[in-house]
Design an enzyme around this catalytic site. Structure first.
Site, PDB file in Angstrom:
ATOM      1  N   TRP A  93       0.876  -1.177   0.000  1.00 57.02           N
ATOM      2  CA  TRP A  93       0.000   0.000   0.000  1.00 57.02           C
ATOM      3  C   TRP A  93       0.915   1.229   0.000  1.00 57.02           C
ATOM      4  CZ3 TRP A  93      -1.825   2.814   4.804  1.00 57.02           C
ATOM      5  CH2 TRP A  93      -2.824   3.737   4.501  1.00 57.02           C
TER       6      TRP A  93
ATOM      7  N   ASP B 277      -1.163  -5.266   9.407  1.00 55.17           N
ATOM      8  CA  ASP B 277      -2.085  -4.260   8.897  1.00 55.17           C
ATOM      9  C   ASP B 277      -3.327  -5.002   8.416  1.00 55.17           C
ATOM     10  OD1 ASP B 277      -3.422  -2.224   7.722  1.00 55.17           O
ATOM     11  OD2 ASP B 277      -1.850  -1.661   6.299  1.00 55.17           O
TER      12      ASP B 277
ATOM     13  N   LYS C 286     -13.406  -0.398   5.035  1.00 60.03           N
ATOM     14  CA  LYS C 286     -13.930  -1.263   3.969  1.00 60.03           C
ATOM     15  C   LYS C 286     -15.025  -2.192   4.489  1.00 60.03           C
ATOM     16  CE  LYS C 286     -10.167   0.334   2.223  1.00 60.03           C
ATOM     17  NZ  LYS C 286      -9.710   0.976   1.042  1.00 60.03           N
TER      18      LYS C 286
HETATM   19  N1  PLP Z   1      -3.697  -0.473   4.993  1.00 60.21           N
HETATM   20  C1  PLP Z   1      -3.995  -0.941   3.780  1.00 60.21           C
HETATM   21  C2  PLP Z   1      -3.254  -2.109   3.262  1.00 60.21           C
HETATM   22  C3  PLP Z   1      -5.000  -0.329   3.026  1.00 60.21           C
HETATM   23  O1  PLP Z   1      -5.280  -0.813   1.817  1.00 60.21           O
HETATM   24  C4  PLP Z   1      -5.681   0.779   3.557  1.00 60.21           C
HETATM   25  C5  PLP Z   1      -6.687   1.475   2.748  1.00 60.21           C
HETATM   26  O2  PLP Z   1      -6.743   1.441   1.569  1.00 60.21           O
HETATM   27  C6  PLP Z   1      -5.335   1.206   4.848  1.00 60.21           C
HETATM   28  C7  PLP Z   1      -4.341   0.551   5.535  1.00 60.21           C
HETATM   29  C8  PLP Z   1      -5.966   2.320   5.606  1.00 60.21           C
HETATM   30  O3  PLP Z   1      -7.121   2.807   5.239  1.00 60.21           O
HETATM   31  P1  PLP Z   1      -7.972   3.736   6.222  1.00 60.21           P
HETATM   32  O4  PLP Z   1      -7.025   4.666   6.883  1.00 60.21           O
HETATM   33  O5  PLP Z   1      -8.931   4.391   5.333  1.00 60.21           O
HETATM   34  O6  PLP Z   1      -8.595   2.810   7.212  1.00 60.21           O
END
Ligand code: PLP
Length: 402
Positions: free
Chosen positions: A133, A215, A251
């Site tokens: 990411w 994560d 999500k």
């Molecule tokens: N980590 C991964 C691998 C992700 O794909 C995402 C979102 O796309 C996030 C963390 C964090 O997203 P958010 O801060 O919107 O919860």
């Protein structure tokens, strides 16, 4: 004279720039495959029915007020979150050596955890997968880490996991380094280690005394099953690791803009929890003081109510099934057209994203010629594919590759 004359223009954030470009495009058949957000068959955003139900109940609850939450957030929310991740019968829960901290979605959990590791444990080096990411690097470096290193993950040739490269790279890591591991539905590749591969990874992490920072942005979204998607984290806990795990409800609850997340902390020694909590409290106090309540109340309300919890699991099933169906359709179309290459990876990958194998030039061609917005890495969000555009997307990929 201006104080700001020396400020250089920063690079755009690809996924947000792409969405803007797509929004401004008036081509009728345009398709947005960039953004990682669920869409219905009609290509529309979806507020989960269970979220609507929880919001109505909260709106009618006159006992709720707008007072500050504690620095570590809503206790019921963080406890339920950690239990959902680890499982109620987890040794770490039973032995009272795990706790949760409410965070500003998954990103906030990563940032708070990373800042604690850098400032309180003196960690300097972190490892992330190639690719990962796009925000991991920025979050960890901003939190005070000094060195970002990569471990091999994706083998473009076989369009799958490079497990030998992965193990070799972490085997060469300096003792005590932090390693970011995607709990499930690896972003961007959609390719996860098998259970046997996780066992090998855990052995090296233990042998090299690395600190695992999971994560978990897609629990329930990968397989449709909350427990299955937490397998890797639970396996590490069963092997006696101390670890962090960043959880996001963006999500799986569709709470993207409510910034609802949790940092789960698993420790060996319960008597050290109070000190760790006190330092995380200071980290957060100096960052944003305390978190917002709305999203946390929604999640807590649902996780605390058997009927709503079952309804939520149904909503997750709806989302994951639609994605699986679209993977099938896309692969079928590409194979029907005789598109060069193999396409089994599309259905073998899981979660929201797929690494198509298209290179940068081909991906840019998809944007320019066909108005199909996808990242330069060849990543597409399966959520953007619908029954009405799947043929167009497949045809465009086919034409790009022939
Ligand atoms: N980590 C991964 C691998 C992700 O794909 C995402 C979102 O796309 C996030 C963390 C964090 O997203 P958010 O801060 O919107 O919860």
């Amino acid at each position: 004279m201006s104080w700001f004359s020396s400020v250089e223009q920063g690079p755009p954030i690809e996924v947000f720039a792409l969405t803007k470009q797509c929004t401004e495009d008036d081509f009728p058949q345009k398709v947005n495959l960039g953004v990682g957000a669920y869409r219905t068959d009609e290509g529309k955003p979806w507020v989960l029915p269970v979220v609507r139900a929880a919001e109505k109940a909260l709106a009618n609850d006159e006992t709720l007020n707008k007072e500050y939450l504690p620095v570590l957030g809503l206790d019921s929310f963080s406890t339920l979150s950690t239990n959902m991740l680890l499982g109620d019968d987890s040794p770490a829960i039973v032995e009272k050596r795990a706790f949760g901290v409410q965070s500003l979605s998954g990103t906030g959990a990563l940032r708070v955890g990373a800042e604690f590791l850098a400032k309180k444990l003196g960690k300097t080096i972190f490892y992330y997968s190639t690719p990962t990411w796009e925000n991991h690097r920025l979050v960890f470096l901003s939190a005070g880490f000094q060195e970002a290193r990569q471990y091999r993950y994706w083998d473009q040739g076989k369009r799958g996991l490079d497990i030998e490269g992965f193990l070799e790279d972490i085997n060469n890591a300096p003792e005590g380094s932090v390693i970011i591991l995607h709990a499930c539905a690896h972003n961007p590749t959609g390719c996860d280690p098998t259970q046997e591969q996780w066992e090998k990874i855990a052995q090296v992490v233990k042998h090299k005394r690395l600190f695992p920072f999971f994560d978990s942005a897609y629990q329930g979204f990968a397989s449709g099953d909350l427990d299955k998607d937490a397998w890797a984290v639970r396996f590490f806990v069963s092997q006696g690791f101390e670890l962090f795990c960043a959880q996001s409800y963006a999500k799986n609850f569709g709470l993207y803009n409510e910034r609802t997340g949790n940092l789960s902390v698993v420790m060996n020694n319960p008597s050290e929890i109070a000190a760790v909590k006190s330092q995380i409290t200071l980290t957060i106090r100096g960052m944003y003081s305390n978190p917002p309540s709305h999203g946390a109340r929604i999640v807590s309300h649902v996780l605390n109510n058997k009927e709503l919890f079952d309804q939520w699991r149904g909503n997750i099933k709806t989302m994951s099934s639609r994605i699986i169906e679209m993977r099938k359709r896309l692969r079928e179309e590409l194979e029907r057209l005789g598109t060069p290459g193999t396409w089994n990876h599309i259905t073998e990958q899981i979660g929201m994203f797929s690494y198509t194998g298209l290179n940068e030039v081909q991906s840019e061609h998809m944007v320019k010629k066909y108005h199909i917005y996808m990242l330069r890495s060849g990543r597409i969000s399966m959520c953007g594919i619908t029954p009405s555009n799947v043929e167009y997307v497949a045809k465009s990929i086919n034409e790009t590759l022939t």
